[in-house]
Motif scaffolding. Structure first.
Motif, PDB file in Angstrom:
ATOM      1  N   MET A  79      93.088 -53.504   0.262  1.00 25.62           N
ATOM      2  CA  MET A  79      92.102 -53.488   1.345  1.00 25.62           C
ATOM      3  C   MET A  79      91.814 -54.892   1.870  1.00 25.62           C
ATOM      4  O   MET A  79      91.596 -55.091   3.057  1.00 25.62           O
ATOM      5  N   LEU A  80      91.866 -55.882   0.986  1.00 27.09           N
ATOM      6  CA  LEU A  80      91.667 -57.271   1.403  1.00 27.09           C
ATOM      7  C   LEU A  80      92.773 -57.709   2.351  1.00 27.09           C
ATOM      8  O   LEU A  80      92.515 -58.362   3.368  1.00 27.09           O
ATOM      9  N   VAL A  81      93.990 -57.317   2.056  1.00 19.85           N
ATOM     10  CA  VAL A  81      95.114 -57.645   2.933  1.00 19.85           C
ATOM     11  C   VAL A  81      94.989 -56.889   4.251  1.00 19.85           C
ATOM     12  O   VAL A  81      95.238 -57.449   5.329  1.00 19.85           O
ATOM     13  N   GLY A 131      92.875 -58.501   6.748  1.00 16.94           N
ATOM     14  CA  GLY A 131      93.367 -59.759   7.299  1.00 16.94           C
ATOM     15  C   GLY A 131      92.988 -60.972   6.478  1.00 16.94           C
ATOM     16  O   GLY A 131      93.068 -62.096   6.954  1.00 16.94           O
ATOM     17  N   ARG A 132      92.589 -60.772   5.253  1.00 18.10           N
ATOM     18  CA  ARG A 132      92.204 -61.884   4.371  1.00 18.10           C
ATOM     19  C   ARG A 132      93.190 -61.980   3.218  1.00 18.10           C
ATOM     20  O   ARG A 132      92.864 -61.691   2.075  1.00 18.10           O
ATOM     21  N   VAL A 133      94.406 -62.391   3.527  1.00 17.07           N
ATOM     22  CA  VAL A 133      95.458 -62.464   2.518  1.00 17.07           C
ATOM     23  C   VAL A 133      95.134 -63.590   1.545  1.00 17.07           C
ATOM     24  O   VAL A 133      94.949 -64.737   1.962  1.00 17.07           O
ATOM     25  N   PRO A 134      95.023 -63.282   0.238  1.00 22.40           N
ATOM     26  CA  PRO A 134      94.730 -64.353  -0.725  1.00 22.40           C
ATOM     27  C   PRO A 134      95.957 -65.236  -0.947  1.00 22.40           C
ATOM     28  O   PRO A 134      97.021 -64.753  -1.294  1.00 22.40           O
ATOM     29  N   VAL A 135      95.790 -66.522  -0.691  1.00 25.11           N
ATOM     30  CA  VAL A 135      96.854 -67.495  -0.939  1.00 25.11           C
ATOM     31  C   VAL A 135      96.361 -68.420  -2.037  1.00 25.11           C
ATOM     32  O   VAL A 135      95.310 -69.027  -1.924  1.00 25.11           O
ATOM     33  N   LEU A 175      85.488 -52.663   7.896  1.00 24.17           N
ATOM     34  CA  LEU A 175      85.403 -51.542   6.956  1.00 24.17           C
ATOM     35  C   LEU A 175      86.341 -51.767   5.766  1.00 24.17           C
ATOM     36  O   LEU A 175      85.964 -51.518   4.615  1.00 24.17           O
ATOM     37  N   ALA A 176      87.561 -52.253   6.039  1.00 29.77           N
ATOM     38  CA  ALA A 176      88.513 -52.535   4.963  1.00 29.77           C
ATOM     39  C   ALA A 176      87.985 -53.644   4.054  1.00 29.77           C
ATOM     40  O   ALA A 176      88.175 -53.601   2.834  1.00 29.77           O
ATOM     41  N   LEU A 177      87.309 -54.636   4.639  1.00 28.92           N
ATOM     42  CA  LEU A 177      86.750 -55.724   3.839  1.00 28.92           C
ATOM     43  C   LEU A 177      85.642 -55.203   2.916  1.00 28.92           C
ATOM     44  O   LEU A 177      85.594 -55.547   1.732  1.00 28.92           O
ATOM     45  N   PHE A 178      84.754 -54.351   3.433  1.00 28.35           N
ATOM     46  CA  PHE A 178      83.712 -53.764   2.586  1.00 28.35           C
ATOM     47  C   PHE A 178      84.317 -52.855   1.516  1.00 28.35           C
ATOM     48  O   PHE A 178      83.825 -52.809   0.389  1.00 28.35           O
ATOM     49  N   ALA A 179      85.391 -52.144   1.861  1.00 25.13           N
ATOM     50  CA  ALA A 179      86.073 -51.309   0.864  1.00 25.13           C
ATOM     51  C   ALA A 179      86.690 -52.180  -0.234  1.00 25.13           C
ATOM     52  O   ALA A 179      86.665 -51.812  -1.413  1.00 25.13           O
ATOM     53  N   ALA A 180      87.226 -53.335   0.149  1.00 24.95           N
ATOM     54  CA  ALA A 180      87.799 -54.257  -0.836  1.00 24.95           C
ATOM     55  C   ALA A 180      86.715 -54.757  -1.782  1.00 24.95           C
ATOM     56  O   ALA A 180      86.891 -54.748  -3.007  1.00 24.95           O
ATOM     57  N   TYR A 181      85.574 -55.178  -1.213  1.00 25.64           N
ATOM     58  CA  TYR A 181      84.486 -55.651  -2.062  1.00 25.64           C
ATOM     59  C   TYR A 181      83.966 -54.525  -2.956  1.00 25.64           C
ATOM     60  O   TYR A 181      83.622 -54.755  -4.120  1.00 25.64           O
ATOM     61  N   GLY A 182      83.919 -53.314  -2.434  1.00 21.33           N
ATOM     62  CA  GLY A 182      83.505 -52.167  -3.236  1.00 21.33           C
ATOM     63  C   GLY A 182      84.455 -51.899  -4.388  1.00 21.33           C
ATOM     64  O   GLY A 182      84.034 -51.614  -5.515  1.00 21.33           O
ATOM     65  N   SER A 183      85.758 -52.011  -4.121  1.00 20.50           N
ATOM     66  CA  SER A 183      86.755 -51.804  -5.175  1.00 20.50           C
ATOM     67  C   SER A 183      86.640 -52.871  -6.252  1.00 20.50           C
ATOM     68  O   SER A 183      86.737 -52.580  -7.449  1.00 20.50           O
TER      69      SER A 183
END
Length: 110
Positions: free
Chosen positions: A34-36, A39-43, A84-92
């Motif tokens: 969900m983070l990807v 649009g927040r790809v962890p590098v 929404l994907a960012l909040f889902a990522a934080y929720g996960s």
């Protein structure tokens, strides 16, 4: 001297540990996905280790960051979907942390 093993308790511990591991890995993987999508790809910056098998150079890290930024620009999602994907990522990630805390509490309280 007799050694009795409670096999039912052993199986219970094994099943709970397996379920816990699946939950932690599953929530973490879903969070990264969900983070990807947001649009927040962890590098990760390169690290130097004394016995490292592979260490990427600063040039390779810059190239990876540039590719991540380019991929984020090409995202077909709207800004609302990314949020929404960012909040889902934080929720996960939060559920992953709760699963770990639950396992620690299970160990401490029993």
């Amino acid at each position: 001297m007799s050694l009795d093993i409670d096999w039912l308790a052993f199986i219970r511990v094994f099943v709970v540990a397996l379920i816990g591991a699946v939950l932690v890995v599953g929530f973490y993987a879903a969070g990264l996905r969900m983070l990807v999508r947001a649009g927040r790809v962890p590098v990760v910056a390169p690290a130097e280790f004394t016995d490292a098998i592979t260490v990427i150079s600063p040039k390779q890290a810059a190239k990876a960051e540039k590719a991540a930024a380019k991929a984020a620009k090409k995202s077909p999602l709207t800004q609302g979907q990314k949020t929404l994907a960012l909040f889902a990522a934080y929720g996960s990630f939060g559920l992953c942390a709760l699963a770990v805390l639950g396992g620690i509490l299970l160990i401490v309280l029993h």
